[in-house]
Structures are given as C-alpha cells and as structure tokens.
Write an enzyme that holds these catalytic residues in place. Sequence first.
Site: not given
Ligand SMILES: NC(=O)c1ccc[n+]([C@@H]2O[C@H](COP(=O)([O-])OP(=O)(O)OC[C@H]3O[C@@H](n4cnc5c(N)ncnc54)[C@H](OP(=O)(O)O)[C@@H]3O)[C@@H](O)[C@H]2O)c1
Length: 253
Positions: A136, A149
């Site tokens: 991130s 985080y």
């Molecule tokens: N969106 C942003 O602004 C942003 C910015 C920087 C980095 N990121 C990173 O990008 C990644 C995706 O973020 P997103 O925004 O797309 O979030 P999201 O829509 O909440 O997706 C998170 C994903 O992680 C999975 N997950 C969570 N806990 C888990 C567990 N215990 N076991 C297996 N899978 C798990 C969820 O699947 P299930 O609930 O089905 O398990 C879901 O597919 C994350 O690592 C986040 O930190 C996001």
Amino acid sequence: MDLSKCTVLIVGGTSGIGRELARRFAAAGSTVAVGGRSAEALAELSGEGIGTFEIDVTDGASVARARDAVLARYPELDTVVTMSGVMLLEDLRTPEHFEAAQTTIDTNLVGTIRVIDAFTPHLVGRGAGTFVTVTSGIAFLPFPPMPTYAASKAAVHAYSEALRAQLGGTGVDVVELVPPAVATAGQEKVNPHALPLDDFAAEVMQLLSQSPTPDEILVERVLMHRWAERDGTYDDLVAQRSGALAMLPSRRT
Ligand SMILES: NC(=O)c1ccc[n+]([C@@H]2O[C@H](COP(=O)([O-])OP(=O)(O)OC[C@H]3O[C@@H](n4cnc5c(N)ncnc54)[C@H](OP(=O)(O)O)[C@@H]3O)[C@@H](O)[C@H]2O)c1
C-alpha cells in the site's frame, strides 16, 4: 508478463481490487482462480468461469487444503497473488484496539507468509513463476488512523524484498503491487477521494504487462506516497494525514 498466458491464483480475489484484477486477467485470456472466505462471492465468480477455492489465510490448515486443491486442478499454476487484507481503524488511546492489531498482522502479514510458503515449492520446482505481493502507499507514508495496517504493509514490503533476493536464480519473480487509496468497499468510508477501481485496475494491467515486469507496480497516484521520504515531503504529508484522526469515533465531537 504476458497477461494472456498466465495461470493465476488471486488469494483475496472475492471482492474489490482482487476481483477486478481476476476479471481482467480472465478477459485478457489467462486462466484464473480466486480464493477467499465468502461462499456467496465464490459462487458468483464460479458462475463467470473462474476457478474458486475456499481459503482463510489466518488458518494454516485451510491454506494447505486450498493449495492442494488448486494444484490438483491447475498443475500449470505460474502466478500467485497475495491480495487478502483487512484495513482497520484503530484508536491507540484505547486498549480495545489490540484485537484489530492482531487480526491485521495475522491476515496481512502472516497470511501473506502462509500463502507464499504454501506455493514456493511448486513455483521453485517448475523453475518459473511470479509471486505478486500487495502492500500500500501507506507502507511508505503512514496514515495515522490505521497504525497496525501501516506496520503490516511496511512489513510485507520488507518481506517482499527479502523474498526476491532469496528466490534469485530460481526463475521465480517477486512483484510488489503498491495501491494508493482505491475506491473499493473497504475504502469508500475512509477516503472519498480514492481512485476509481476501473482506472486503477487498467493502469495496473498495463504496468504488469511490461517485460520485464517491474519489481514494484506503482500507478501514477501512488508515486507521492512511495517517494515522500526521498522527495523531502514526508514530514509535511504525515502531519497533513494526521488530520484524518478526526474520523476515529472517540475524537468525534
Ligand atoms: N482499496 C484500497 O484503497 C487499498 C489501498 C492499498 C492497499 N490495498 C490492499 O489491497 C488488497 C485488497 O483490498 P480491497 O480494497 O480490494 O479490499 P476488499 O474489497 O475488502 O478485499 C479484501 C479481500 O481480502 C480477502 N480476505 C480478507 N481476510 C481474509 C482471510 N482471513 N482469508 C482469506 N481472504 C481474506 C477478502 O475475501 P473474503 O472476505 O471472501 O475472505 C477479499 O477478497 C488488501 O491487501 C488491501 O490492504 C487496498
């Protein structure tokens, strides 16, 4: 990397960035599998022709079961994306934050390590492949309302660098995806100015398609975070971002 020829597993592909990239890899011609806990989301993706696997990255037995099932169905698997993550607000003035801290480290950092460990023998054994880790902008420029985080993502950055060095000469690459704030369900509450998911995903696919693939996938919007320390803007930006502490429930008046 050639995005039309991968056999890719996106762990944490049931929503948000992971699901969007899964759909784009599939549209480009790759064979795609996703993992996650949500049965409903897995069923929806299965209906789109994507391979789906139940996995909880906080549970080593679940990761091992998923690994075995994925490799039985996709013995040619060449790319593993460790997308699973939680983004939790924490108020460090209250001891109750500890549970969020523990969940964050277990999912974002230890979960990443569990998945990488599970697939390393396979990728090293085939002598070619890619791990895509996910950090991130916050790994490089803290966002004070999400302290653990930030720590977890800074740790995944450091881990990715060491993994790349340790896998040197094996044919397995390590690519670190560094998203800025992207408008997924997890982000909308926190940042109304987040980058639209479509724009982000299009830029990521373009950057990934380069040959050789860069070690870090940095979309334009994240450059100010990634290079803040080098550019001398770090202190000012951290002070500015501290204003967001007002979003913590205990600070609201
Ligand atoms: N969106 C942003 O602004 C942003 C910015 C920087 C980095 N990121 C990173 O990008 C990644 C995706 O973020 P997103 O925004 O797309 O979030 P999201 O829509 O909440 O997706 C998170 C994903 O992680 C999975 N997950 C969570 N806990 C888990 C567990 N215990 N076991 C297996 N899978 C798990 C969820 O699947 P299930 O609930 O089905 O398990 C879901 O597919 C994350 O690592 C986040 O930190 C996001």
